[in-house]
Design an enzyme around this catalytic site. Sequence first.
Site, PDB file in Angstrom:
ATOM      1  N   HIS A 145       0.877  -1.174   0.000  1.00 21.15           N
ATOM      2  CA  HIS A 145       0.000   0.000   0.000  1.00 21.15           C
ATOM      3  C   HIS A 145       0.917   1.227   0.000  1.00 21.15           C
ATOM      4  O   HIS A 145       2.040   1.150   0.500  1.00 21.15           O
ATOM      5  CB  HIS A 145      -0.828  -0.058   1.289  1.00 21.15           C
ATOM      6  N   ASP A 169       2.803  -4.739   7.934  1.00 24.06           N
ATOM      7  CA  ASP A 169       1.605  -3.918   7.805  1.00 24.06           C
ATOM      8  C   ASP A 169       0.433  -4.902   7.823  1.00 24.06           C
ATOM      9  O   ASP A 169       0.175  -5.603   6.842  1.00 24.06           O
ATOM     10  CB  ASP A 169       1.679  -3.135   6.485  1.00 24.06           C
ATOM     11  N   GLN A 209      -4.855  -5.108   6.591  1.00 26.99           N
ATOM     12  CA  GLN A 209      -5.882  -6.010   6.036  1.00 26.99           C
ATOM     13  C   GLN A 209      -5.951  -7.315   6.806  1.00 26.99           C
ATOM     14  O   GLN A 209      -6.969  -7.989   6.789  1.00 26.99           O
ATOM     15  CB  GLN A 209      -5.594  -6.322   4.558  1.00 26.99           C
ATOM     16  N   LYS A 242     -10.402  -0.976  10.147  1.00 27.31           N
ATOM     17  CA  LYS A 242     -10.514  -2.180   9.316  1.00 27.31           C
ATOM     18  C   LYS A 242     -10.775  -3.410  10.187  1.00 27.31           C
ATOM     19  O   LYS A 242     -10.772  -4.537   9.728  1.00 27.31           O
ATOM     20  CB  LYS A 242      -9.245  -2.366   8.464  1.00 27.31           C
ATOM     21  N   CYS A 246      -4.659   2.540  -3.711  1.00 31.09           N
ATOM     22  CA  CYS A 246      -3.421   2.986  -3.054  1.00 31.09           C
ATOM     23  C   CYS A 246      -2.304   1.980  -3.240  1.00 31.09           C
ATOM     24  O   CYS A 246      -1.482   1.775  -2.349  1.00 31.09           O
ATOM     25  CB  CYS A 246      -3.647   3.270  -1.570  1.00 31.09           C
TER      26      CYS A 246
END
Lengths: 414, 158
Positions: A130, A207, A210, A233, A372
Amino acid sequence: MSRFSRNGKLNIEELRKVFPVLSRQIRGKKLTYLDSGATTLKPLRVIEAVDHYYRNGTANIHRGVHLLSEEATSRYESTRTAVKDFLNAGDEREIVLTSGTTAGINLVAKSFVKSRVKTGDEILITAMEHHANIVPWQMLRDETGCKLVVAPVLEDGSLDVSAFKSLITGRTKFISCVWISNAFGVINPVKEMVHAAKSAGVPIMFDAAQAVAHEAVDVQSLDCDFLVFSGHKLFGPTGVGVLYGKMKHLEVMPPQMGGGDMIKSVSFEKTIYADVPAKFEAGTPDIAAVIGLGEGIRFVTEDLGFDVIRAHEQELLVAAELALQDVPDLKILGTAHPKVPIFSMILGKIHAHDVGTILDLQGVAVRTGHHCAQPLLARFGVPATVRASFSIYNDQEDIKALVQGLRKTLEMFA
Amino acid sequence: MSERASAIYQAVILNHNRSPKGYGVVPLATHEADGFNPICGDKVNVSAIIVKDKFVNLGFTAQSCALCRASASVMMEALADSTLSRAEEFVSQFENMIRGKGVVIKGDAAAFEAMRDYPARAKCVLLPWRTLTEALKNGSTASGVPPGLTSVSTELGE
């Protein structure tokens, strides 16, 4: 057995009732929400917790001896405990509350990595990041003269793991990678990646923006150095996120923002910073959002559990893959497994925005554009795709609505 | 097809998308600009030959959605042989129609009136018109990537 399941099977009708927005009509149609990759819907217990804070207990935290302040502090800090348990971190102080994934990555880049790199050193990321895990490193590169190295992605959208491993060299000073691709839903082999990083003695960050709504995270067993995610999220409010960092790292990292709540004492001559994690949490935070995040986590762990989530989402994945096969001229990018039900689609020669608008007119909410992740889409030669991202509250009807909407789009452009 | 979908994707718009007017780069253009929509990556080029304050030739190319491409085609048709002052007035009328300011215009351009209810897509429709405005400002010095780009304002994006 959890609140919404029996024998591991999700009671989807009951679950959908706690997401008020699902009963809303969109342009005269039933809402089919397939944009959870952008942000998940919020269950009642999150909404009510935020409402309760403002309605019954507005107060600042970590200051004031009055009851409201004590209550607010206790609820705020209970989120830290919930996050610690959720990630299976060894120590509550390893949980830094931030404004989101982006803030976490930027903090690590500036406070941990910056002082460890010089010209010729390398930071390794992947081609499926991202923008939030690209731009902070480019800024650092421009400031320090280090190099940003990008591990390639294979044709099926999965990480080229052997290339990733071979790119870890003596020059590599930090690795920062996405756990689950926001554009494709492909899950990276995080254990293998940590192992490769550890063997070379390089710190690694994930990261997990998600990942957290789909996969159980155990930072101790994974042994990563840092991990970041956002509350919104994970069924929680916007404006709040988490940076997990190993205590030995957090202790040596200087704060990046000075102000109230991050100090032990202040005089004009000298300020002594507070301990970890307070030294990274300057200023009054989004207290309501932090409390809401705690409820989002409890919703996942108490009301559902990852076994139920995984079983339901894998069922949706298989059913959607099958149903989408029957849509003519539809190409899905990122077909590699294991993955979560996120589909990046190209419908013939029809532009993603036209598909998105026609789906919206059927009440189907999807993301259109580059998600993104412009470098990833460029790797596949497209500027934009239509992304349908599923979550725990989606059902077979949603798959039907998507397929029907795609077929309507094809008819219109025939 | 739903009523709302047919209000946006009217036959006249779909036809302009399929067979656009004035598609191509005008050779030896006196005025040219590139437009870019960072939200979706749409790219438009508008080029023109203007002699004595009048369009002698006007063309566009686009890598874009159907609405943007059809809008550019409609613009080509509406402004061919037009004077500069008439063109500027028409561009302003078109933008005001899209912005829901109650302006009524005639011809194929009127097919975009429904876009006033879809502000996220209004940017797609307006891109060619903004690019033309930029071309008129730039003269022949423009073209090429970033420096000459006309970016529509963005309030969207993850």
